[in-house]
Design an enzyme around this catalytic site. Structure first.
Site, PDB file in Angstrom:
ATOM      1  N   LYS A  14      -3.474  -5.182   7.951  1.00  0.00           N
ATOM      2  CA  LYS A  14      -2.537  -4.354   7.165  1.00  0.00           C
ATOM      3  C   LYS A  14      -1.366  -3.877   8.028  1.00  0.00           C
ATOM      4  CE  LYS A  14      -5.626  -1.262   5.919  1.00  0.00           C
ATOM      5  NZ  LYS A  14      -6.896  -1.689   6.518  1.00  0.00           N
ATOM      6  N   ARG A  89      -7.610   5.018  -0.284  1.00  0.00           N
ATOM      7  CA  ARG A  89      -8.854   4.522   0.313  1.00  0.00           C
ATOM      8  C   ARG A  89     -10.088   4.999  -0.436  1.00  0.00           C
ATOM      9  NH1 ARG A  89      -6.927   3.440   5.848  1.00  0.00           N
ATOM     10  NH2 ARG A  89      -8.561   2.511   7.106  1.00  0.00           N
ATOM     11  N   ARG A 128      -8.748  -5.501  19.966  1.00  0.00           N
ATOM     12  CA  ARG A 128      -7.670  -4.512  20.011  1.00  0.00           C
ATOM     13  C   ARG A 128      -8.069  -3.323  20.880  1.00  0.00           C
ATOM     14  NH1 ARG A 128      -5.221  -2.121  14.527  1.00  0.00           N
ATOM     15  NH2 ARG A 128      -7.181  -0.989  14.473  1.00  0.00           N
ATOM     16  N   ARG A 134      -7.282   3.213  21.321  1.00  0.00           N
ATOM     17  CA  ARG A 134      -7.771   3.949  20.141  1.00  0.00           C
ATOM     18  C   ARG A 134      -9.274   4.156  20.251  1.00  0.00           C
ATOM     19  NH1 ARG A 134      -5.401   1.656  14.500  1.00  0.00           N
ATOM     20  NH2 ARG A 134      -7.414   2.465  13.838  1.00  0.00           N
ATOM     21  N   ARG A 146     -16.804   2.106  10.235  1.00  0.00           N
ATOM     22  CA  ARG A 146     -15.554   2.002   9.463  1.00  0.00           C
ATOM     23  C   ARG A 146     -15.687   0.944   8.376  1.00  0.00           C
ATOM     24  NH1 ARG A 146     -11.675   1.025  14.368  1.00  0.00           N
ATOM     25  NH2 ARG A 146     -10.102   0.582  12.799  1.00  0.00           N
TER      26      ARG A 146
HETATM   27  P1  B4P Z   1      -4.772  -4.398  11.544  1.00  0.00           P
HETATM   28  O1  B4P Z   1      -5.643  -5.082  10.573  1.00  0.00           O
HETATM   29  O2  B4P Z   1      -3.302  -4.556  11.372  1.00  0.00           O
HETATM   30  O3  B4P Z   1      -5.316  -2.961  11.477  1.00  0.00           O
HETATM   31  P2  B4P Z   1      -5.419  -2.040  10.165  1.00  0.00           P
HETATM   32  O4  B4P Z   1      -6.084  -2.747   9.031  1.00  0.00           O
HETATM   33  O5  B4P Z   1      -4.045  -1.530   9.903  1.00  0.00           O
HETATM   34  O6  B4P Z   1      -6.344  -0.966  10.771  1.00  0.00           O
HETATM   35  P3  B4P Z   1      -7.282   0.212  10.304  1.00  0.00           P
HETATM   36  O7  B4P Z   1      -7.716   0.068   8.895  1.00  0.00           O
HETATM   37  O8  B4P Z   1      -8.315   0.246  11.338  1.00  0.00           O
HETATM   38  O9  B4P Z   1      -6.430   1.476  10.559  1.00  0.00           O
HETATM   39  P4  B4P Z   1      -5.947   2.747   9.799  1.00  0.00           P
HETATM   40  O10 B4P Z   1      -4.897   3.187  10.725  1.00  0.00           O
HETATM   41  O11 B4P Z   1      -5.536   2.490   8.381  1.00  0.00           O
HETATM   42  O12 B4P Z   1      -5.057  -4.922  12.977  1.00  0.00           O
HETATM   43  C1  B4P Z   1      -6.309  -5.141  13.539  1.00  0.00           C
HETATM   44  C2  B4P Z   1      -6.232  -6.123  14.703  1.00  0.00           C
HETATM   45  O13 B4P Z   1      -6.262  -7.440  14.195  1.00  0.00           O
HETATM   46  C3  B4P Z   1      -4.969  -6.034  15.564  1.00  0.00           C
HETATM   47  O14 B4P Z   1      -5.325  -6.076  16.904  1.00  0.00           O
HETATM   48  C4  B4P Z   1      -4.168  -7.266  15.189  1.00  0.00           C
HETATM   49  O15 B4P Z   1      -3.398  -7.769  16.256  1.00  0.00           O
HETATM   50  C5  B4P Z   1      -5.261  -8.237  14.807  1.00  0.00           C
HETATM   51  N1  B4P Z   1      -4.813  -9.198  13.805  1.00  0.00           N
HETATM   52  C6  B4P Z   1      -4.043  -8.953  12.717  1.00  0.00           C
HETATM   53  N2  B4P Z   1      -3.831 -10.077  12.016  1.00  0.00           N
HETATM   54  C7  B4P Z   1      -4.500 -11.088  12.678  1.00  0.00           C
HETATM   55  C8  B4P Z   1      -4.671 -12.488  12.451  1.00  0.00           C
HETATM   56  N3  B4P Z   1      -4.127 -13.116  11.395  1.00  0.00           N
HETATM   57  N4  B4P Z   1      -5.447 -13.193  13.305  1.00  0.00           N
HETATM   58  C9  B4P Z   1      -6.015 -12.577  14.376  1.00  0.00           C
HETATM   59  N5  B4P Z   1      -5.884 -11.260  14.664  1.00  0.00           N
HETATM   60  C10 B4P Z   1      -5.124 -10.509  13.822  1.00  0.00           C
HETATM   61  O16 B4P Z   1      -7.185   3.759   9.754  1.00  0.00           O
HETATM   62  C11 B4P Z   1      -7.752   4.376  10.880  1.00  0.00           C
HETATM   63  C12 B4P Z   1      -8.605   5.570  10.480  1.00  0.00           C
HETATM   64  O17 B4P Z   1      -7.756   6.592   9.890  1.00  0.00           O
HETATM   65  C13 B4P Z   1      -9.683   5.350   9.413  1.00  0.00           C
HETATM   66  O18 B4P Z   1     -10.887   4.877   9.961  1.00  0.00           O
HETATM   67  C14 B4P Z   1      -9.830   6.786   8.816  1.00  0.00           C
HETATM   68  O19 B4P Z   1     -10.631   7.611   9.636  1.00  0.00           O
HETATM   69  C15 B4P Z   1      -8.428   7.341   8.859  1.00  0.00           C
HETATM   70  N6  B4P Z   1      -7.704   7.131   7.590  1.00  0.00           N
HETATM   71  C16 B4P Z   1      -6.559   6.376   7.434  1.00  0.00           C
HETATM   72  N7  B4P Z   1      -6.156   6.404   6.156  1.00  0.00           N
HETATM   73  C17 B4P Z   1      -7.055   7.162   5.465  1.00  0.00           C
HETATM   74  C18 B4P Z   1      -7.168   7.534   4.089  1.00  0.00           C
HETATM   75  N8  B4P Z   1      -6.296   7.112   3.176  1.00  0.00           N
HETATM   76  N9  B4P Z   1      -8.222   8.334   3.728  1.00  0.00           N
HETATM   77  C19 B4P Z   1      -9.111   8.769   4.645  1.00  0.00           C
HETATM   78  N10 B4P Z   1      -9.046   8.445   5.959  1.00  0.00           N
HETATM   79  C20 B4P Z   1      -8.030   7.649   6.380  1.00  0.00           C
END
Ligand code: B4P
Length: 194
Positions: A14, A89, A128, A134, A146
């Site tokens: 994402k 979420r 990552r 993180r 998670r």
């Molecule tokens: P991403 O996949 O980009 O990470 P994300 O989904 O944005 O992360 P996440 O869900 O953990 O984070 P959030 O900040 O929303 O990347 C992951 C990795 O994959 C990277 O290293 C990237 O380089 C790699 N990658 C990407 N594409 C790839 C591909 N095609 N091939 C190979 N590798 C690839 O949430 C963090 C925390 O915040 C949650 O756990 C929660 O505690 C809190 N939170 C956030 N929003 C919330 C909400 N709405 N309600 C309640 N809690 C919330």
């Protein structure tokens, strides 16, 4: 205006894809994860509370993230559209977003849902964690929590938008550019027909 939700489990890409979509379409990026991490780095009372929850891999309370999104919507009246990343979420967050958008007389155009296997998610997040600093990426148990939270509370959010026929599943494995092309195609066809 064109508003989209980028949906998927933790590690599905994402954040990675949001960055590219914003550069291409100039959407206003609303990432609740980024907003929370900004509170944490500024050591605000909200950030200190959120940190304890996020470090365990659990979800921050709905009222906290809904409040943050509500303020961000108010602060950005003149944008081409919003890209919601990591929000909603939970079902309660989805209902609150409906209410906020109805008041503004705008709507979600599409939910693009990235599909990635659990083993690939764990692999990406562990990788990552080697460089991101993180705490929630640093421990496989937290990463699995998670994903469990996603399965228990978040995956049902897609049903909310399926009822309105707004969900498109996108293959989330493969090269970042190929996935981006898949997302762009869906956005372009919908924007053309608006
Ligand atoms: P991403 O996949 O980009 O990470 P994300 O989904 O944005 O992360 P996440 O869900 O953990 O984070 P959030 O900040 O929303 O990347 C992951 C990795 O994959 C990277 O290293 C990237 O380089 C790699 N990658 C990407 N594409 C790839 C591909 N095609 N091939 C190979 N590798 C690839 O949430 C963090 C925390 O915040 C949650 O756990 C929660 O505690 C809190 N939170 C956030 N929003 C919330 C909400 N709405 N309600 C309640 N809690 C919330």
């Amino acid at each position: 205006m064109f508003n989209l939700i980028l949906f998927g489990p933790p590690g599905s890409g994402k954040g990675t894809q949001s960055e590219k979509l914003i550069a291409k379409y100039n959407f206003k990026h609303l990432s609740t994860g980024d907003l929370l991490r900004s509170e944490i780095s500024r050591k605000t009372p909200l950030g200190l509370e959120a940190k304890k929850i996020m470090d365990k891999g659990e979800l921050v309370p709905d009222e906290v993230v809904i409040g943050m999104i509500s303020s961000a919507l108010e602060a950005n009246p003149d944008v081409v559209g919003f890209l919601f990343d990591g929000f909603p979420r939970t079902s309660a967050q989805a209902e609150a977003l409906d209410e906020l958008l109805t008041k503004k007389n705008i709507d979600i155009d599409v939910m693009l849902a990235l599909n990635v296997t659990e083993e690939e998610l764990v692999k990406r997040l562990i990788k990552r964690g080697e460089t991101s600093g993180r705490p929630d990426d640093n421990n496989e148990l937290v990463i699995r929590t998670r994903i469990q939270e996603y399965n228990k509370k978040t995956s049902a959010v897609a049903d909310h938008y399926k009822k309105a026929n707004k969900v498109v599943m996108i293959k989330g494995e493969g090269s970042v550019n190929d996935i981006f092309d898949g997302l762009s195609k869906e956005i372009d066809s919908r924007r053309k027909n608006k």
